[in-house]
Design a protein around this motif. Structure first.
Motif, PDB file in Angstrom:
ATOM      1  N   GLU A  53      -8.780   6.042  61.485  1.00  8.93           N
ATOM      2  CA  GLU A  53      -9.330   6.982  60.506  1.00  8.93           C
ATOM      3  C   GLU A  53     -10.826   7.162  60.734  1.00  8.93           C
ATOM      4  N   LEU A  57     -12.734  10.678  61.904  1.00 10.46           N
ATOM      5  CA  LEU A  57     -13.804  11.280  61.108  1.00 10.46           C
ATOM      6  C   LEU A  57     -15.108  11.292  61.871  1.00 10.46           C
ATOM      7  N   LYS A  61     -15.717  15.038  62.612  1.00  6.81           N
ATOM      8  CA  LYS A  61     -16.561  15.573  61.553  1.00  6.81           C
ATOM      9  C   LYS A  61     -18.044  15.311  61.833  1.00  6.81           C
ATOM     10  N   HIS A  62     -18.405  14.034  61.987  1.00  5.09           N
ATOM     11  CA  HIS A  62     -19.826  13.720  62.107  1.00  5.09           C
ATOM     12  C   HIS A  62     -20.419  14.241  63.405  1.00  5.09           C
ATOM     13  N   ASN A  99     -30.440  16.366  65.048  1.00  5.74           N
ATOM     14  CA  ASN A  99     -29.114  16.781  65.491  1.00  5.74           C
ATOM     15  C   ASN A  99     -28.909  16.580  66.986  1.00  5.74           C
ATOM     16  N   TRP A 197     -25.020   3.381  61.244  1.00  6.71           N
ATOM     17  CA  TRP A 197     -24.928   4.254  60.076  1.00  6.71           C
ATOM     18  C   TRP A 197     -23.687   3.807  59.294  1.00  6.71           C
ATOM     19  N   GLU A 198     -23.740   3.997  57.972  1.00  9.85           N
ATOM     20  CA  GLU A 198     -22.615   3.540  57.157  1.00  9.85           C
ATOM     21  C   GLU A 198     -21.318   4.251  57.528  1.00  9.85           C
ATOM     22  N   HIS A 199     -21.430   5.522  57.979  1.00  7.63           N
ATOM     23  CA  HIS A 199     -20.193   6.239  58.282  1.00  7.63           C
ATOM     24  C   HIS A 199     -19.435   5.596  59.436  1.00  7.63           C
TER      25      HIS A 199
END
Lengths: 234, 265
Positions: A53, A57, A61-62, A99, A197-199
């Motif tokens: 998962e 993501l 996504k990120h 970015n 990073w927390e993600h």
């Protein structure tokens, strides 16, 4: 048109050393845009160290958001530059650093990981292994150091094992947000980067970042790190 | 001023500007209590001197559903904030230089004018999270009223404009941090401010009115990477304008926002 784009992507990718997945494409007006590189393994291939998962993501996504926003910022920069709008050019720098850095860092990150069947977690041999013993004492000592620095990092950032290509020395560094390793020293080349990073770990490890750092070493791709090291320090 | 009861630590440190520090957050007056946990003759029990406590949010952990789930609050408050509190207490055990401060004072002192001491991160994060829980309520959102609305319209043009600015700040904050609606003391106006990691506006002597946590841990379990959805849920359903009104009323004791327009009959 599609054939020409394919040709350009391959040659550009070879030239920039980004690998067969490239992550580079060209569009109209000669402005280079970037695309999300594919993962060389399935989303679930790094379990149980990193859940499928999170991988999905993180990648879809990120990383995709960084790529999209980087392209947008580059286009705005191109406009501002052609209009000679200096304030706009300067204002865009933070978006490009963030970015663009996100895209660069994550492209390296995917290569830093490998499923256990493909050699993930196997300790480094050859010149990199020898250099690690020289600089840090042992691979374990290096891992402890990186884990300590990664856990102590406040907020979002990365912890790196890099090589100073001028001094031929290995270094452990941290950068904040999406700053690439080169912001800590112009001659630093990243060998291994770990996203703190927390993600990168939250859905699986919640706030226990040290557990994530302990487990990620099981899927670290030392082979890639050795290749990069041998290229910089032959 | 004479009718307020003075906080004991305000007297202990007369050199600080006690008026603002004490009254800033009347809700969260904490007496730094030195408590020793009984050892029960056990060598394993660690000696912890507790200085600051984990304050509960002013609502049950499931009260903010479905915009902020109970599971998220249990992790965010119960694990993250608790970790900051325990980390702070452990750091303060080391020596007694930082004894006796209220949390507000501790945040300002450890910020050290931009060169933060190691205790700053934990202290500020405890303060920030207390302020954050109090900025929300079940059934929040909607619009401010009366004087607060007037002040917002004066400083932002319209409430919609303020809302857009706040959301835009939250979405453009790179990395971890907080978004604030602040009353700037010197400029005597409201502003939307972004801060990184643990920094908060009281270190610059400004008066915060709303805070929004945009660290990823604040929304990841409910919204994954969709920060936009989280921020909109906060603005439309969670932010407590009652609390913000109370805060700005208190702030007017220190910042002169001008005379109210009294309608002539």
């Amino acid at each position: 048109m599609a054939f020409r784009a394919l040709l350009t992507r391959r040659t550009l990718a070879a030239a920039s050393g980004l690998g067969p997945n490239g992550g580079v494409a060209t569009s109209f007006r000669g402005l280079q845009t970037f695309s999300l590189p594919d993962l060389p393994y399935d989303y679930g291939a790094l379990q149980p160290a990193i859940s499928g998962e999170i991988m999905q993501l993180h990648h879809q996504k990120h990383h995709q958001a960084y790529v999209t926003n980087y392209n947008k910022a580059l286009e705005q920069l191109h406009d501002a530059m052609s209009k000679g709008d200096a304030p706009a050019v300067v204002k865009l720098q933070s978006a490009i650093k963030f970015n663009g850095g996100g895209h660069v860092n994550h492209s390296i990150f995917w290569k830093n990981l490998a499923p256990i069947q493909a050699g993930g977690g196997e300790p480094p041999k050859g010149s990199l292994g020898w250099a690690i013993d020289n600089n840090f004492g042992s691979v374990d000592a290096l891992v402890q150091k990186m884990n300590a620095e990664g856990a102590a990092l406040q907020g979002s950032g990365w912890v790196w094992l890099g090589v100073d290509k001028e001094l031929k020395k290995l270094v452990v560094e941290t950068t904040s947000n999406q700053d690439p390793l080169v912001t800590k020293g112009p001659s630093l080349v990243p060998l291994i980067g770990i996203d703190v990073w927390e993600h990168a770990y939250y859905l699986q490890y919640k706030n226990v970042r040290p557990d994530y750092l302990k487990n990620i070493w099981k899927v670290i791709n030392w082979k890639y790190a050795s290749e990069v090291y041998e290229k910089e320090c032959p | 001023m004479g009718s307020f009861s003075l906080h004991s630590s305000c007297l202990a440190k007369p050199t600080l500007r006690w008026s603002n520090d004490c009254f800033q957050n009347l809700n969260s007056l904490k007496l730094p209590a030195l408590q020793r946990r009984p050892n029960f003759h056990s060598r394993k029990a660690s000696k912890v001197l507790a200085f600051y406590g984990l304050k509960s949010p002013p609502y049950k952990l499931d009260a903010l559903e479905p915009y902020m789930s109970k599971r998220l609050l249990e992790t965010h408050w119960g694990e993250h904030q608790r970790g900051y509190v325990e980390g702070l207490n452990k750091e303060l055990e080391k020596n007694d230089i930082l004894y006796g401060y209220t949390l507000d004072e501790l945040v300002k002192v450890t910020y050290n004018n931009g060169n933060p001491l190691p205790e700053f991160n934990n202290a500020a994060q405890v303060w920030n999270h207390d302020f954050f829980w109090e900025s929300m309520q079940p059934g929040g959102g909607g619009m401010p009223e009366l004087g607060l609305l007037q002040q917002i319209e004066k400083d932002f043009g319209s409430f919609t404009n303020f809302k857009e600015k706040f959301i835009e700040a939250a979405l453009s904050l790179f990395g971890s941090g907080w978004v604030w609606l602040v009353l700037k003391r010197r400029e005597k106006r409201l502003e939307v401010v972004k801060t990184s990691n643990a920094v908060n506006p009281i270190v610059w002597d400004d008066i915060p009115l709303i805070s929004l946590d945009v660290w990823e841990h604040a929304y990841y379990q409910d919204y994954k990477n969709d920060r936009g959805k989280y921020v909109n849920a906060f603005m439309n359903h969670l932010v407590s304008w009652h609390v913000v009104t109370a805060r700005i009323i208190r702030a007017e004791a220190f910042v002169n926002l001008g005379e109210p327009k009294i309608p002539v009959a």
